[in-house]
Each structure stands twice: as structure tokens, then as C-alpha cells.
Design a protein around this motif. Structure first.
Motif, PDB file in Angstrom:
ATOM      1  N   ASP A 166       0.811  -1.216   0.000  1.00 45.06           N
ATOM      2  CA  ASP A 166       0.000   0.000   0.000  1.00 45.06           C
ATOM      3  C   ASP A 166       0.845   1.268   0.000  1.00 45.06           C
ATOM      4  O   ASP A 166       0.331   2.372  -0.230  1.00 45.06           O
ATOM      5  CB  ASP A 166      -0.935   0.024   1.214  1.00 45.06           C
ATOM      6  CG  ASP A 166      -1.942  -1.114   1.192  1.00 45.06           C
ATOM      7  OD1 ASP A 166      -2.545  -1.328   0.131  1.00 45.06           O
ATOM      8  OD2 ASP A 166      -2.102  -1.798   2.227  1.00 45.06           O
ATOM      9  N   LEU A 167       2.138   1.137   0.260  1.00 47.16           N
ATOM     10  CA  LEU A 167       3.002   2.310   0.346  1.00 47.16           C
ATOM     11  C   LEU A 167       3.033   3.144  -0.938  1.00 47.16           C
ATOM     12  O   LEU A 167       3.023   4.375  -0.866  1.00 47.16           O
ATOM     13  CB  LEU A 167       4.417   1.899   0.747  1.00 47.16           C
ATOM     14  CG  LEU A 167       4.561   1.356   2.177  1.00 47.16           C
ATOM     15  CD1 LEU A 167       6.002   0.909   2.421  1.00 47.16           C
ATOM     16  CD2 LEU A 167       4.147   2.394   3.201  1.00 47.16           C
ATOM     17  N   PRO A 168       3.067   2.520  -2.150  1.00 44.95           N
ATOM     18  CA  PRO A 168       3.089   3.356  -3.358  1.00 44.95           C
ATOM     19  C   PRO A 168       1.880   4.286  -3.477  1.00 44.95           C
ATOM     20  O   PRO A 168       2.014   5.422  -3.938  1.00 44.95           O
ATOM     21  CB  PRO A 168       3.117   2.327  -4.495  1.00 44.95           C
ATOM     22  CG  PRO A 168       3.798   1.144  -3.901  1.00 44.95           C
ATOM     23  CD  PRO A 168       3.288   1.090  -2.489  1.00 44.95           C
ATOM     24  N   MET A 169       0.694   3.831  -3.038  1.00 45.15           N
ATOM     25  CA  MET A 169      -0.470   4.728  -3.145  1.00 45.15           C
ATOM     26  C   MET A 169      -0.441   5.783  -2.036  1.00 45.15           C
ATOM     27  O   MET A 169      -0.943   6.893  -2.227  1.00 45.15           O
ATOM     28  CB  MET A 169      -1.784   3.956  -3.163  1.00 45.15           C
ATOM     29  CG  MET A 169      -2.203   3.246  -1.918  1.00 45.15           C
ATOM     30  SD  MET A 169      -3.853   2.492  -2.178  1.00 45.15           S
ATOM     31  CE  MET A 169      -4.105   1.687  -0.583  1.00 45.15           C
ATOM     32  N   PHE A 170       0.151   5.456  -0.895  1.00 48.78           N
ATOM     33  CA  PHE A 170       0.298   6.457   0.163  1.00 48.78           C
ATOM     34  C   PHE A 170       1.186   7.612  -0.312  1.00 48.78           C
ATOM     35  O   PHE A 170       0.946   8.765   0.042  1.00 48.78           O
ATOM     36  CB  PHE A 170       0.921   5.812   1.406  1.00 48.78           C
ATOM     37  CG  PHE A 170      -0.078   5.139   2.320  1.00 48.78           C
ATOM     38  CD1 PHE A 170      -1.294   4.686   1.843  1.00 48.78           C
ATOM     39  CD2 PHE A 170       0.208   4.961   3.661  1.00 48.78           C
ATOM     40  CE1 PHE A 170      -2.214   4.063   2.687  1.00 48.78           C
ATOM     41  CE2 PHE A 170      -0.707   4.347   4.512  1.00 48.78           C
ATOM     42  CZ  PHE A 170      -1.920   3.901   4.024  1.00 48.78           C
TER      43      PHE A 170
ATOM     44  N   MET B  73      -4.415   1.736   8.675  1.00 45.88           N
ATOM     45  CA  MET B  73      -5.217   1.014   9.645  1.00 45.88           C
ATOM     46  C   MET B  73      -4.448   0.865  10.958  1.00 45.88           C
ATOM     47  O   MET B  73      -3.210   0.860  10.968  1.00 45.88           O
ATOM     48  CB  MET B  73      -5.586  -0.363   9.097  1.00 45.88           C
ATOM     49  CG  MET B  73      -6.360  -0.331   7.787  1.00 45.88           C
ATOM     50  SD  MET B  73      -7.944   0.531   7.925  1.00 45.88           S
ATOM     51  CE  MET B  73      -8.837  -0.607   9.015  1.00 45.88           C
ATOM     52  N   GLY B  74      -5.181   0.697  12.050  1.00 47.53           N
ATOM     53  CA  GLY B  74      -4.527   0.494  13.335  1.00 47.53           C
ATOM     54  C   GLY B  74      -3.700  -0.768  13.386  1.00 47.53           C
ATOM     55  O   GLY B  74      -2.763  -0.883  14.179  1.00 47.53           O
ATOM     56  N   ASN B  75      -4.026  -1.738  12.525  1.00 48.28           N
ATOM     57  CA  ASN B  75      -3.279  -2.992  12.441  1.00 48.28           C
ATOM     58  C   ASN B  75      -2.151  -2.939  11.418  1.00 48.28           C
ATOM     59  O   ASN B  75      -1.506  -3.955  11.142  1.00 48.28           O
ATOM     60  CB  ASN B  75      -4.228  -4.143  12.068  1.00 48.28           C
ATOM     61  CG  ASN B  75      -5.102  -3.812  10.870  1.00 48.28           C
ATOM     62  OD1 ASN B  75      -6.035  -3.015  10.990  1.00 48.28           O
ATOM     63  ND2 ASN B  75      -4.822  -4.398   9.720  1.00 48.28           N
ATOM     64  N   ALA B  76      -1.909  -1.771  10.848  1.00 51.72           N
ATOM     65  CA  ALA B  76      -0.874  -1.629   9.817  1.00 51.72           C
ATOM     66  C   ALA B  76       0.518  -1.826  10.398  1.00 51.72           C
ATOM     67  O   ALA B  76       0.742  -1.654  11.606  1.00 51.72           O
ATOM     68  CB  ALA B  76      -0.966  -0.252   9.162  1.00 51.72           C
ATOM     69  N   THR B  77       1.439  -2.158   9.514  1.00 51.35           N
ATOM     70  CA  THR B  77       2.836  -2.271   9.926  1.00 51.35           C
ATOM     71  C   THR B  77       3.392  -0.876  10.230  1.00 51.35           C
ATOM     72  O   THR B  77       2.851   0.136   9.792  1.00 51.35           O
ATOM     73  CB  THR B  77       3.674  -2.929   8.830  1.00 51.35           C
ATOM     74  OG1 THR B  77       3.530  -2.181   7.616  1.00 51.35           O
ATOM     75  CG2 THR B  77       3.207  -4.360   8.566  1.00 51.35           C
ATOM     76  N   ALA B  78       4.476  -0.837  10.985  1.00 53.00           N
ATOM     77  CA  ALA B  78       5.035   0.438  11.437  1.00 53.00           C
ATOM     78  C   ALA B  78       5.439   1.340  10.278  1.00 53.00           C
ATOM     79  O   ALA B  78       5.232   2.559  10.333  1.00 53.00           O
ATOM     80  CB  ALA B  78       6.234   0.173  12.347  1.00 53.00           C
ATOM     81  N   ASP B  79       6.017   0.759   9.221  1.00 53.50           N
ATOM     82  CA  ASP B  79       6.456   1.599   8.103  1.00 53.50           C
ATOM     83  C   ASP B  79       5.281   2.179   7.345  1.00 53.50           C
ATOM     84  O   ASP B  79       5.368   3.268   6.773  1.00 53.50           O
ATOM     85  CB  ASP B  79       7.391   0.830   7.159  1.00 53.50           C
ATOM     86  CG  ASP B  79       6.851  -0.508   6.719  1.00 53.50           C
ATOM     87  OD1 ASP B  79       5.858  -0.982   7.299  1.00 53.50           O
ATOM     88  OD2 ASP B  79       7.422  -1.105   5.787  1.00 53.50           O
ATOM     89  N   VAL B  80       4.145   1.483   7.331  1.00 52.73           N
ATOM     90  CA  VAL B  80       2.945   2.019   6.691  1.00 52.73           C
ATOM     91  C   VAL B  80       2.390   3.170   7.526  1.00 52.73           C
ATOM     92  O   VAL B  80       2.044   4.236   6.997  1.00 52.73           O
ATOM     93  CB  VAL B  80       1.886   0.916   6.508  1.00 52.73           C
ATOM     94  CG1 VAL B  80       0.573   1.497   5.997  1.00 52.73           C
ATOM     95  CG2 VAL B  80       2.397  -0.147   5.537  1.00 52.73           C
ATOM     96  N   LYS B  81       2.322   2.984   8.840  1.00 50.50           N
ATOM     97  CA  LYS B  81       1.828   4.057   9.712  1.00 50.50           C
ATOM     98  C   LYS B  81       2.706   5.303   9.605  1.00 50.50           C
ATOM     99  O   LYS B  81       2.209   6.432   9.673  1.00 50.50           O
ATOM    100  CB  LYS B  81       1.782   3.572  11.159  1.00 50.50           C
ATOM    101  CG  LYS B  81       0.700   2.553  11.450  1.00 50.50           C
ATOM    102  CD  LYS B  81       0.733   2.117  12.910  1.00 50.50           C
ATOM    103  CE  LYS B  81      -0.366   1.121  13.226  1.00 50.50           C
ATOM    104  NZ  LYS B  81      -0.303   0.653  14.630  1.00 50.50           N
ATOM    105  N   LYS B  82       3.991   5.091   9.420  1.00 51.46           N
ATOM    106  CA  LYS B  82       4.928   6.217   9.360  1.00 51.46           C
ATOM    107  C   LYS B  82       4.637   7.132   8.169  1.00 51.46           C
ATOM    108  O   LYS B  82       4.853   8.346   8.242  1.00 51.46           O
ATOM    109  CB  LYS B  82       6.360   5.672   9.266  1.00 51.46           C
ATOM    110  CG  LYS B  82       7.447   6.731   9.351  1.00 51.46           C
ATOM    111  CD  LYS B  82       8.824   6.089   9.359  1.00 51.46           C
ATOM    112  CE  LYS B  82       9.923   7.138   9.438  1.00 51.46           C
ATOM    113  NZ  LYS B  82      11.273   6.517   9.445  1.00 51.46           N
ATOM    114  N   LEU B  83       4.141   6.561   7.079  1.00 49.56           N
ATOM    115  CA  LEU B  83       3.851   7.359   5.880  1.00 49.56           C
ATOM    116  C   LEU B  83       2.425   7.883   5.839  1.00 49.56           C
ATOM    117  O   LEU B  83       2.049   8.575   4.907  1.00 49.56           O
ATOM    118  CB  LEU B  83       4.123   6.533   4.621  1.00 49.56           C
ATOM    119  CG  LEU B  83       5.563   6.467   4.132  1.00 49.56           C
ATOM    120  CD1 LEU B  83       5.635   5.687   2.834  1.00 49.56           C
ATOM    121  CD2 LEU B  83       6.148   7.857   3.935  1.00 49.56           C
ATOM    122  N   ALA B  84       1.647   7.544   6.840  1.00 51.04           N
ATOM    123  CA  ALA B  84       0.239   7.945   6.845  1.00 51.04           C
ATOM    124  C   ALA B  84       0.057   9.331   7.444  1.00 51.04           C
ATOM    125  O   ALA B  84       0.791   9.752   8.337  1.00 51.04           O
ATOM    126  CB  ALA B  84      -0.591   6.934   7.624  1.00 51.04           C
ATOM    127  N   ALA B  85      -0.970  10.036   6.959  1.00 54.94           N
ATOM    128  CA  ALA B  85      -1.342  11.320   7.541  1.00 54.94           C
ATOM    129  C   ALA B  85      -2.277  11.128   8.730  1.00 54.94           C
ATOM    130  O   ALA B  85      -2.435  12.017   9.561  1.00 54.94           O
ATOM    131  CB  ALA B  85      -2.022  12.191   6.491  1.00 54.94           C
TER     132      ALA B  85
END
Length: 270
Positions: A220-224, A233-245
Motif C-alpha cells: 500500500d506504500l506506493p499509493m500512500f 489502519m490500526g493494524n498496519a505495519t510500522a512503516d505504513v503508519k509512518k507514511l500515513a497522515a
């Protein structure tokens, strides 16, 4: 702050619960988007057939992006755009996964092939995409026809180690990325969930800044990276959460519905 005009969501780990249920809250959230005049569609590592249930149930009218966004289909699953893994990259992927003792699946646009039927995750995938695999002794005839190759294993650490190893082996010839802890996907080069976001932006004449994306995994990182409002999501991996707003609740806590409420409240205040 741009108002959101389109929401693009991942499916597994995001839209649905861990047991693949679409909750009443998620259904109601999509209705809220429709009532607010906001577009909604999906992109997923799933093959097209695995997304039909959602286009039907949620009344999706926009194109969807299966195979990690490397294909684009309309809600009836008719192909709008399709890419395949180059034959050499497919052969290298199969060889490396085989060398590590990882179960290998090959997906074409309309079929799913397995080399043995005793893989731990075959029944899980059958339930998920509501489609049965075709056993095959040799993947060689499928090289050059594959839309996605999956390495499936209960050894999460092994797949995590194999991800950079396989990507290094493939170079620019294909993309290797985990879509779940237990799945390592190989998809065509230059195509991902980010390119699907950009394609929808052009198709609907909506700036990427006005697109919100929801996801939980590395694919999902490329679309972020290209969307105006990436939500993890709250269950996302740490690197995904890091790129989220914004980080919403988990998929077991109706996090998708909570994310839609956040988007609607954000639009109301902008």
C-alpha cells in the motif's frame, strides 16, 4: 487542505476483518461516501475474481485495481488495462521461491494455478477469493502469461528476508512486495497501487491531492506516496503508519468506517 473527492481502499486487512467479513459499519460507510458525492473504489493484491463480491455488494461503479494495481478492470471485471510479468522475471521468481521451499502460485487474469494442493494457505485463499485453483505439474507454460506470482509461507520471517533478496534478483524487471505477512507477491514492473491512484486521477480528472487512500501493508506504500490523504489502519505495519497522515482503528474495530467518518469530518471543516 484539499477536499477529498475520491477514496481508494485496500481490501484485506483494511476493508474487511481478519476473517474476511464486510461489516455493517463498512457497508454504511460506503453509503455515506455515496451520499456525500465522494467516489469510492478498491485496489488489492487479489485477482479480479476476488473483488467481484465487493463491486456487487457495495455498488461500485468505478474501475478497480486488482493484482496490486497492475491491472485495471471495470465493475463487471472486463479488462481495461492489463500487464504481465516478463517471462524472464517470472522464471527467476519461481526459481528463487522454489529454492527457499516456499509454496508458489501463479495467477493469470482469469485463473489461479498451484503446483500442489497441500499448501497451508490454499484453503484460506479459496475462501478469500471464492475461487478454486487449477493444479498443474509445471509452471513453464505459464511463464510470460502471469499477472501475479505469489510465494506463500507460514514462515513470516522467511518471506520478510526473501522480499529484498527477490527484488534484488529481479531489479527493474518486476516488483516483489509482501501483501500479507504470509504472501510475497511478484507483479509487473512499473505498475503498483500508486500508478492505479494516478490512473484514477487522470480518468476522473481529480487531482491526487483530493484522493484519500486506506491500507495496512507494504504493497500500500506506493499509493500512500502519491495520494493527498493516506490513512493507515490500526493494524498496519510500522512503516505504513509512518507514511500515513492519519491512523484509524484496526480492521477488527471497524477502522474502515472510522476512517470514512474522519474523511467526511475533514471535508466538512475545509
Amino acid at each position: 487542505m484539499s477536499r477529498i473527492s475520491l477514496v481508494i481502499s485496500d481490501v484485506d486487512g483494511t476493508l474487511v476483518t481478519s476473517d474476511k467479513r464486510l461489516t455493517d459499519g463498512a457497508r454504511a460507510a460506503v453509503t455515506k461516501l455515496r451520499n456525500a458525492g465522494i467516489g469510492f473504489t478498491l485496489t488489492s493484491s487479489r485477482p479480479p475474481v476476488g473483488m467481484r463480491i465487493f463491486s456487487d455488494t457495495l455498488g461500485i461503479t468505478l474501475p478497480m485495481g486488482p493484482f496490486n494495481g497492475s491491472s485495471i478492470v471495470d465493475p463487471s471485471l472486463a479488462v481495461i488495462e492489463q500487464h504481465v510479468i516478463p517471462a524472464d522475471a517470472a522464471a527467476k521468481s519461481i526459481e528463487l521461491l522454489d529454492r527457499h521451499g516456499i509454496d508458489i502460485w501463479v495467477f493469470t487474469n482469469d485463473n489461479w494455478y498451484i503446483r500442489r494442493d497441500d499448501g497451508k494457505y490454499v484453503p484460506h485463499e479459496q475462501r478469500t477469493i471464492q475461487f478454486e485453483p487449477t493444479p498443474i505439474d509445471d509452471f513453464t507454460p505459464l511463464v510470460g502469461k502471469a499477472c501475479k506470482i505469489v510465494g506463500a509461507s507460514p514462515d513470516f520471517a522467511l518471506l520478510e528476508r526473501c522480499e529484498p533478496e527477490l527484488q534484488a534478483e529481479l531489479g527493474d524487471s518486476a516488483l516483489a512486495v509482501r501483501s500479507q505477512d504470509y504472501y510475497l507477491d511478484v507483479t509487473p514492473p512499473g505498475q503498483n497501487k500508486g500508478t492505479f491512484v494516478e490512473a484514477m486521477s487522470k480518468r476522473l480528472n481529480i487531482p491526487t491531492e483530493s484522493i484519500a487512500t486506506l491500507g495496512d501493508m507494504q504493497n500500500d506504500l506506493p499509493m500512500f506516496k502519491v495520494s493527498g490523504l493516506p490513512i493507515a489502519m490500526g493494524n498496519a505495519t510500522a512503516d505504513v503508519k509512518k507514511l500515513a497522515a492519519h491512523v484509524t482503528r484496526t480492521n477488527e474495530e471497524d477502522g474502515f468506517a472510522a476512517a470514512i467518518d474522519f474523511i467526511l469530518a475533514r471535508n466538512a471543516s475545509s
